[in-house]
Design a protein around this motif. Structure first.
Motif, mmCIF file in Angstrom:
data_model
loop_
_atom_site.group_PDB
_atom_site.id
_atom_site.type_symbol
_atom_site.label_atom_id
_atom_site.label_comp_id
_atom_site.label_asym_id
_atom_site.label_seq_id
_atom_site.Cartn_x
_atom_site.Cartn_y
_atom_site.Cartn_z
ATOM 1 N N THR A 1 81.401 27.244 17.401
ATOM 2 C CA THR A 1 80.948 28.519 17.978
ATOM 3 C C THR A 1 80.915 28.500 19.511
ATOM 4 O O THR A 1 81.082 27.458 20.145
ATOM 5 C CB THR A 1 79.519 28.870 17.493
ATOM 6 N N GLY A 2 80.656 29.675 20.073
ATOM 7 C CA GLY A 2 80.592 29.827 21.520
ATOM 8 C C GLY A 2 79.556 28.909 22.145
ATOM 9 O O GLY A 2 79.795 28.282 23.180
ATOM 10 N N THR A 3 78.418 28.828 21.515
ATOM 11 C CA THR A 3 77.362 28.008 22.088
ATOM 12 C C THR A 3 77.772 26.521 22.107
ATOM 13 O O THR A 3 77.408 25.778 23.010
ATOM 14 C CB THR A 3 76.017 28.244 21.350
ATOM 15 N N PHE B 1 74.927 35.459 29.803
ATOM 16 C CA PHE B 1 74.623 35.098 28.408
ATOM 17 C C PHE B 1 75.560 33.977 27.995
ATOM 18 O O PHE B 1 76.771 34.093 28.117
ATOM 19 C CB PHE B 1 74.820 36.292 27.472
ATOM 20 N N HIS B 2 74.972 32.888 27.475
ATOM 21 C CA HIS B 2 75.836 31.756 27.135
ATOM 22 C C HIS B 2 75.556 31.160 25.761
ATOM 23 O O HIS B 2 76.178 30.175 25.397
ATOM 24 C CB HIS B 2 75.726 30.686 28.222
ATOM 25 N N GLY B 3 74.604 31.716 25.019
ATOM 26 C CA GLY B 3 74.382 31.217 23.666
ATOM 27 C C GLY B 3 72.924 30.983 23.354
ATOM 28 O O GLY B 3 72.055 31.135 24.213
ATOM 29 N N GLU C 1 80.160 34.263 33.630
ATOM 30 C CA GLU C 1 81.146 35.116 32.955
ATOM 31 C C GLU C 1 81.772 35.992 34.042
ATOM 32 O O GLU C 1 81.046 36.457 34.923
ATOM 33 C CB GLU C 1 80.465 36.048 31.952
ATOM 34 N N GLU D 1 76.980 40.546 27.173
ATOM 35 C CA GLU D 1 75.629 40.859 26.685
ATOM 36 C C GLU D 1 74.748 41.397 27.809
ATOM 37 O O GLU D 1 73.832 42.178 27.589
ATOM 38 C CB GLU D 1 74.962 39.617 26.080
ATOM 39 N N ASP E 1 82.717 30.836 31.473
ATOM 40 C CA ASP E 1 82.458 31.095 30.060
ATOM 41 C C ASP E 1 83.271 32.322 29.666
ATOM 42 O O ASP E 1 82.879 33.459 29.917
ATOM 43 C CB ASP E 1 80.949 31.333 29.848
ATOM 44 N N VAL F 1 84.071 33.094 26.607
ATOM 45 C CA VAL F 1 83.866 33.280 25.171
ATOM 46 C C VAL F 1 84.041 34.754 24.788
ATOM 47 O O VAL F 1 84.708 35.084 23.805
ATOM 48 C CB VAL F 1 82.469 32.749 24.754
ATOM 49 N N GLN F 2 83.482 35.647 25.607
ATOM 50 C CA GLN F 2 83.578 37.073 25.274
ATOM 51 C C GLN F 2 84.667 37.778 26.100
ATOM 52 O O GLN F 2 85.403 38.626 25.599
ATOM 53 C CB GLN F 2 82.226 37.770 25.509
ATOM 54 N N LYS G 1 84.995 32.927 20.030
ATOM 55 C CA LYS G 1 85.172 34.283 19.474
ATOM 56 C C LYS G 1 86.603 34.562 18.977
ATOM 57 O O LYS G 1 86.939 34.179 17.876
ATOM 58 C CB LYS G 1 84.729 35.327 20.502
#
Ligand code: PMP
Length: 418
Positions: free
Chosen positions: A112-114, A140-142, A205, A210, A238, A240-241, A267
């Motif tokens: 997962t992202g975290t 936001f990082h997890g 990010e 988020e 990051d 991830v998103q 993701k």
């Protein structure tokens, strides 16, 4: 209450959230559409919170996965060598890294992202021998303890008693009026009296998902990179998103012309919604000893198969062009909404297909999202007070789907502000 939702209310933990925002039981999904048990159709502008950038059940990925399963391909193998992994490694080099003149080692930190964020923070501390991390307001990082400690969301942190231990939160771009947040940051670093030790890394990010679709300017990102270089701080992006095409390019930082030291991806990396994460590490800082950072579910072979198939969509610029053209259309539409319905008191934010509207009116964005759901559009809210309604369509959405979704959105806005 829909009787089919009783099982969730009776049996699932109170922490459940999306079942509350989207109160129906889904059964089927294809492309940008989802259907519930009653057969009602929804347009998906949520895309699994950015985990389904290629839409649902993409035919090309599905075909490759079915073929792999039918031939009894390896499913679980920790980080043993498998053909599925070899194919992904080679293709990621050829399709993504080499054409962008990027050189990274690929590390699979868990599903997962975290997990990718945890690995990045740990590696940065190991490589630099320092402890502190600089994170940014509304980042936001997890939700695990390490990634949560760099997450700028006190509601999520406080409940779990996670302090900002060894973490300094600095203002994100545009956060401080009339003050360049970087001057502020450098003052802290230069001033030994501030108590800020030279950190191991900065984590950010490029567009905060988020945190409320806050897009950092390319200039700010370039300056951040320069500050990191000047002080020997590792830059962790990051993605991830914001990555995997969400903001218009495979990596969100490409148009800023920066090269992070560590990149976090998850993701939409697997393309098919299968849990998968990867940490990209500059080769000279690839310093974990064998097995020093591990996990049972490092590199899911089914995810390697679909992720490799997804990379075919990056062999030419069809996808990027679709995002560019339609992103402008979405942004123009949102600007029009904000003008036509001044009751929203809205501000359009974002880049690519990571866009939203921040409303100054308390609770309005949630009302618009709830109405949209009633009318058949799935859309979520973000930001510290859920003040932003987010539009995250699949990157390959066609005009028909986009228009349908935007029509429902206008209906919802009209109905809420009337
Ligand atoms: N980083 C960013 C930027 C995210 O948006 C998220 C999830 N929303 C995460 C990390 C954590 O990913 P996951 O939920 O898969 O652990």
């Amino acid at each position: 209450m829909n009787k089919d939702l009783k099982i969730f209310e009776n049996s699932e933990s109170e922490v459940r959230s999306y079942v509350r925002s989207f109160p129906t039981v889904f059964t089927k999904t294809k492309g940008y559409k989802m259907w519930n048990k009653e057969g009602k159709e929804y347009i998906d502008f949520f895309s699994g919170a950015g985990a389904l950038n290629y839409g649902h059940n993409d035919d090309h990925m599905k075909e490759k996965l079915i073929e792999y399963i039918t031939n009894d391909g390896i499913t679980h193998s920790l980080d043993m060598a498998s053909v599925a992994k070899a194919t992904f490694l080679e293709k990621f080099q050829d399709v993504i890294l080499k054409p962008r003149d990027l050189d990274y080692k690929m590390m699979f930190p868990g599903p997962t992202g975290t997990n990718t964020v945890e690995s990045a923070l740990k590696l940065a501390r190991k490589v630099t021998g320092r402890t502190d991390i600089i994170s940014f307001t509304n980042g936001f990082h997890g939700m695990t303890i390490g990634s949560l400690s760099v997450t700028g969301n006190s509601m999520k942190r406080k409940g779990a008693g996670i302090p900002l231990q060894n973490v300094v939160t600095m203002p994100y771009d545009n956060y401080v009026n009339d003050q360049d947040s970087l001057d502020y940051l450098e003052r802290f670093l230069e001033d030994s009296g501030s108590g800020v030790a030279i950190p191991a890394a900065m984590i950010l990010e490029t567009v905060q998902g988020e945190g409320g679709i806050n897009a950092a300017s390319f200039e700010w990102l370039k300056k951040i990179e320069a500050v990191c270089k000047r002080w020997g701080i590792l830059l962790i992006v990051d993605d991830v998103q914001a990555g995997i095409g969400r903001t218009g390019t495979f990596f969100s930082f490409e148009p800023a012309g920066i090269k992070p030291d560590i990149i976090c991806l998850s993701k939409s990396l697997s393309g098919y919604g299968t849990p998968f994460a990867m940490t990209l590490v500059r080769p000279d800082i690839d310093k974990f000893a064998p097995g020093e950072h591990n996990g049972t579910f490092r590199g899911n072979n089914h995810a390697f198969v679909t992720a490799a198939a997804a990379l075919d969509y990056w062999k030419d610029d069809t996808l990027e062009n679709n995002i560019k053209i339609k992103s402008q259309k979405i942004i123009d539409f949102l600007e029009k909404m904000v003008e036509k319905y001044p009751e929203i008191k809205g501000e359009v934010r974002g880049r690519g297909f990571m866009v939203g509207v921040a409303s100054e009116v308390d609770g309005l964005s949630n009302k618009i999202a709830a109405k949209a759901f009633e009318l058949g559009l799935i859309m979520e809210t973000s930001g510290p007070n859920d003040e932003v309604f987010k539009l995250f369509p699949a990157l390959n959405i066609d005009d028909e789907g986009l228009n349908k979704g935007l029509d429902i959105l206008e209906e919802s806005i009209k109905s809420v502000v009337k």
